[in-house]
Design an enzyme around this catalytic site. Structure first.
Site, short mmCIF file in Angstrom:
data_model
loop_
_atom_site.label_atom_id
_atom_site.label_comp_id
_atom_site.label_asym_id
_atom_site.label_seq_id
_atom_site.Cartn_x
_atom_site.Cartn_y
_atom_site.Cartn_z
N HIS A 10 0.80 -1.36 -0.03
CA HIS A 10 0.03 0.13 0.00
C HIS A 10 0.82 1.21 -0.02
CE1 HIS A 10 -3.54 -2.88 0.27
NE2 HIS A 10 -2.82 -3.33 1.51
N GLU A 24 -2.99 0.25 7.86
CA GLU A 24 -2.00 -0.89 7.54
C GLU A 24 -0.57 -0.10 6.75
OE1 GLU A 24 -1.71 -4.69 4.51
OE2 GLU A 24 -3.81 -3.40 4.57
N HIS A 77 2.59 -7.15 4.56
CA HIS A 77 1.36 -6.57 4.43
C HIS A 77 0.79 -6.71 5.90
CE1 HIS A 77 -0.05 -5.73 0.39
NE2 HIS A 77 1.15 -6.01 0.03
N GLU A 142 1.54 -11.75 5.59
CA GLU A 142 0.34 -11.10 5.98
C GLU A 142 0.80 -11.17 7.77
OE1 GLU A 142 -2.10 -9.39 4.96
OE2 GLU A 142 -2.75 -10.19 3.19
#
Length: 171
Positions: A10, A24, A77, A142
């Site tokens: 992101h 995030e 992430h 993740e």
């Protein structure tokens, strides 16, 4: 010498998942930089897709990584679920099962489990451009659920250990 490209997922106007004011993109960048520093201190050449808060599409991220001629791409992430505090743990995503990608994903998950994250295993994701468009083996970590309070406490209190676990899994 092996070169690892680290992608902080992101960025810029793309916050990724949000929870209670936590974004995030910020967690991703902090963790990506910390993992990169540990790898560099271990004598591994490191490149980054971003080192500040800028937007890049997933296709751009893969292109930037490919231009750096790395051996592996690791995208950082935080996970999220539809209902907060439902799921907890680390999951690593890969484009293709088997081989060095799958082994690295398993290694990262095992190291993260030693820090205290529940190991949710690996999962194939053919639709993620950052993995699909990478010319090098790539994984997407993740690192806990951003909308699970227990994972955020673990992420914050054991941030250094979390970064070390990902780096150890890569190594």
């Amino acid at each position: 010498m092996t070169k690892i490209i680290i992608d902080a997922g992101h960025g810029g106007y793309d916050n990724g998942a949000n929870y209670m004011g936590r974004r995030e993109k910020d967690d991703n960048l902090s963790l990506a930089l910390a993992v990169g520093e540990i790898l560099a201190d271990s004598g591994i050449e490191v490149g980054f897709t971003r080192v500040d808060d800028v937007y890049q599409s997933p296709v751009d991220k893969a292109r930037i990584a490919n231009q750096q001629d790395g051996d592996f791409l690791v995208s950082i992430h935080r996970n999220s679920s539809p209902v907060p505090n439902t799921y907890s743990g680390v999951q690593t995503l890969i484009y293709r099962d088997g081989g060095v990608m799958a082994q690295m994903a398993e290694n990262i998950n095992q190291e993260m489990a030693q820090v205290g994250y529940q190991n949710l295993g690996t999962d194939l994701r053919k639709n993620l451009a950052v993995l699909r468009r990478s010319t090098m083996p790539a994984v997407l970590v993740e690192a806990g659920f951003i909308n699970t309070d227990a994972d955020n406490v673990l992420f914050d209190r054991q941030f250094t250990e979390t970064a070390q676990a990902i780096a150890d899994g890569i190594i």
